[in-house]
Design a protein around this motif. Structure first.
Motif, PDB file in Angstrom:
ATOM      1  N   ARG A 158      -2.569   6.390   7.081  1.00  0.00           N
ATOM      2  CA  ARG A 158      -3.956   6.235   7.487  1.00  0.00           C
ATOM      3  C   ARG A 158      -4.011   5.699   8.919  1.00  0.00           C
ATOM      4  N   PRO A 161     -10.916  10.571   4.577  1.00  0.00           N
ATOM      5  CA  PRO A 161     -10.533   9.794   3.388  1.00  0.00           C
ATOM      6  C   PRO A 161     -11.742   9.252   2.633  1.00  0.00           C
ATOM      7  N   ARG A 208      -4.083  -0.041  -0.703  1.00  0.00           N
ATOM      8  CA  ARG A 208      -3.413   0.161   0.583  1.00  0.00           C
ATOM      9  C   ARG A 208      -3.585  -1.104   1.416  1.00  0.00           C
ATOM     10  N   ASP A 210      -2.510  11.093   0.161  1.00  0.00           N
ATOM     11  CA  ASP A 210      -1.645   9.910   0.073  1.00  0.00           C
ATOM     12  C   ASP A 210      -0.461  10.212  -0.820  1.00  0.00           C
TER      13      ASP A 210
END
Length: 246
Positions: free
Chosen positions: A64, A118, A190, A244
């Motif tokens: 990311r 995302p 995350r 991911d």
């Protein structure tokens, strides 16, 4: 070729010592630990135990853009109700993502947020924010969004909220990027982590498990009362899967 093989062997040996405490913890929970092919990270798989499901942990280069350097990724498979969509995020990161979403909307070359954006960014537009958390620290340090404010309250007020308060003291200091989401029946976490640290990973697993216990209660409630009202934005959130590895 021989030089590369020798280099890879040395890197693997160095990492084995570097991550030994993590590997021992994983093996103690009956899981598997593997280094990535390039030696730049690792993958952990731990089977479900008790009420919680299988856990996947990855550490390596960030996937990311808002998480610079290396990140820790976790996925806890729970089989939650598919309409249970919730997110808690570091408040500073939430503000940063909101600015990025706003720029995407106002860009003259774009008329919408791209579907490959995302979920953690799209949800800030799609879902209502919950600003009435019982804990003042939670309100100050974290942003909470979800399909309904009632579900947000049920998730964040209680054991999970208390765990977030504790985490804010040292595990997740202010400005440290962090996202935890309930979606597609699972929990996803995350966070930035420059170096893999056994104690921090174990603490984050405990935080994830706290979120899971609260989410399972809500999932049962949703299952008993039926699916929440479907909206176009909710349907949109199911159209893509984030890229991911967790």
């Amino acid at each position: 070729m021989v030089v590369n093989q020798v280099k890879h062997w040395w890197v693997s040996r160095a990492n084995a010592a570097r991550w030994r405490s993590i590997q021992e913890w994983v093996q103690g929970r009956g899981g598997s630990f593997e280094q990535t092919a390039d030696g730049g990270g690792f993958l952990v798989e731990i089977g479900g135990g008790g009420a919680l499901g299988p856990l996947r942990i990855e550490w390596g280069e960030s996937q990311r853009s808002y998480l610079p350097g290396h990140e820790l990724r976790m996925r806890l498979s729970l089989g939650l109700h598919p309409d249970l969509q919730l997110m808690v995020v570091c408040r500073h990161l939430m503000e940063e993502l909101e600015r990025a979403v706003f720029e995407a909307y106002t860009d003259t070359l774009k008329t919408r947020v791209d579907t490959d954006t995302p979920e953690e960014m799209r949800w800030l537009v799609m879902f209502p924010k919950f600003e009435q958390a019982a804990s003042q620290i939670v309100r100050q340090r974290y942003g909470v969004v979800g399909v309904t404010k009632d579900l947000c309250a049920g998730w964040i007020d209680g054991e999970f909220g208390e765990a977030l308060v504790q985490a804010s003291q040292d595990l997740l200091p202010e400005w440290h990027p962090f996202v935890l989401m309930a979606m597609r029946g699972n929990l996803y976490l995350r966070t930035s982590m420059a170096e893999a640290d056994a104690a921090r990973i174990q603490a984050l697993v405990r935080l994830l498990e706290s979120a899971a216990r609260a989410a399972e209660v809500l999932s049962a409630r949703v299952s008993e009362t039926g699916a929440w009202p479907t909206t176009s934005s909710i349907a949109w959130s199911h159209t893509t899967r984030p890229g991911d590895g967790a």
